[in-house]
Design a protein around this motif. Structure first.
Motif, mmCIF file in Angstrom:
data_model
loop_
_atom_site.group_PDB
_atom_site.id
_atom_site.type_symbol
_atom_site.label_atom_id
_atom_site.label_comp_id
_atom_site.label_asym_id
_atom_site.label_seq_id
_atom_site.Cartn_x
_atom_site.Cartn_y
_atom_site.Cartn_z
ATOM 1 N N LYS A 93 2.853 7.176 -3.467
ATOM 2 C CA LYS A 93 4.107 6.542 -3.100
ATOM 3 C C LYS A 93 3.874 5.621 -1.893
ATOM 4 N N PRO A 94 4.723 4.633 -1.712
ATOM 5 C CA PRO A 94 4.566 3.768 -0.536
ATOM 6 C C PRO A 94 4.552 4.549 0.775
ATOM 7 N N GLU A 95 5.281 5.648 0.827
ATOM 8 C CA GLU A 95 5.309 6.442 2.063
ATOM 9 C C GLU A 95 4.008 7.198 2.312
ATOM 10 N N ASP A 96 3.082 7.158 1.378
ATOM 11 C CA ASP A 96 1.753 7.735 1.603
ATOM 12 C C ASP A 96 0.834 6.764 2.350
ATOM 13 N N THR A 97 1.304 5.546 2.543
ATOM 14 C CA THR A 97 0.513 4.549 3.256
ATOM 15 C C THR A 97 0.226 5.013 4.673
ATOM 16 N N ALA A 98 -1.054 5.042 5.036
ATOM 17 C CA ALA A 98 -1.464 5.537 6.355
ATOM 18 C C ALA A 98 -2.973 5.395 6.480
ATOM 19 N N VAL A 99 -3.458 5.627 7.686
ATOM 20 C CA VAL A 99 -4.888 5.829 7.885
ATOM 21 C C VAL A 99 -5.154 7.325 7.703
#
Length: 126
Positions: free
Chosen positions: A86-92
């Protein structure tokens, strides 16, 4: 000296999958828990998943049923299989290991030391 080397990040569309890998190298006697954390812009670093040396796992609620953490003890490597991104999984995403160094073992020091990888970017587009 111990190092954690991550690989597998990248750009993926929502609903897609990625697999992250993290290999620990150096003078290691044994590794206890290995796991993954992530940090999104403007947010604190959070635990994603941890796997103990015996194989028991812990996940943050937001990834349960979508992410799977596994490890290959012979290779000192931990994996994070990420599905239905999901877009909210975007992270380092950062690899973490709690381990006993060979120097501490030889010195009979009963302690573990915590190590971090350099991080790998995961970007999920909508």
């Amino acid at each position: 000296q111990v190092q954690l080397a991550e690989s597998g990040g990248g750009l993926v569309q929502a609903g897609g999958s990625l697999r992250l890998s993290c290999a620990a190298s150096g003078s290691i006697f044994s590794i206890n828990a290995m796991g993954w954390y992530r940090q999104a812009p403007g947010k604190q670093r959070e635990l994603v998943a941890i796997i103990a040396s015996g194989g028991s796992t812990t996940y943050v609620d937001s990834v349960k049923g979508r992410f799977t953490v596994s490890r290959d003890n012979a290779k000192n490597t931990v994996y994070l299989h990420m599905n239905s991104l999901k877009p909210e999984d975007t992270a380092v995403y950062y690899c973490n290991a709690d381990l006993i160094t060979m120097a501490d073992f030889i010195s009979h020091l009963l302690r573990t030391t915590n190590y971090w990888g350099q991080g790998t970017q995961v970007t999920v587009s909508s």
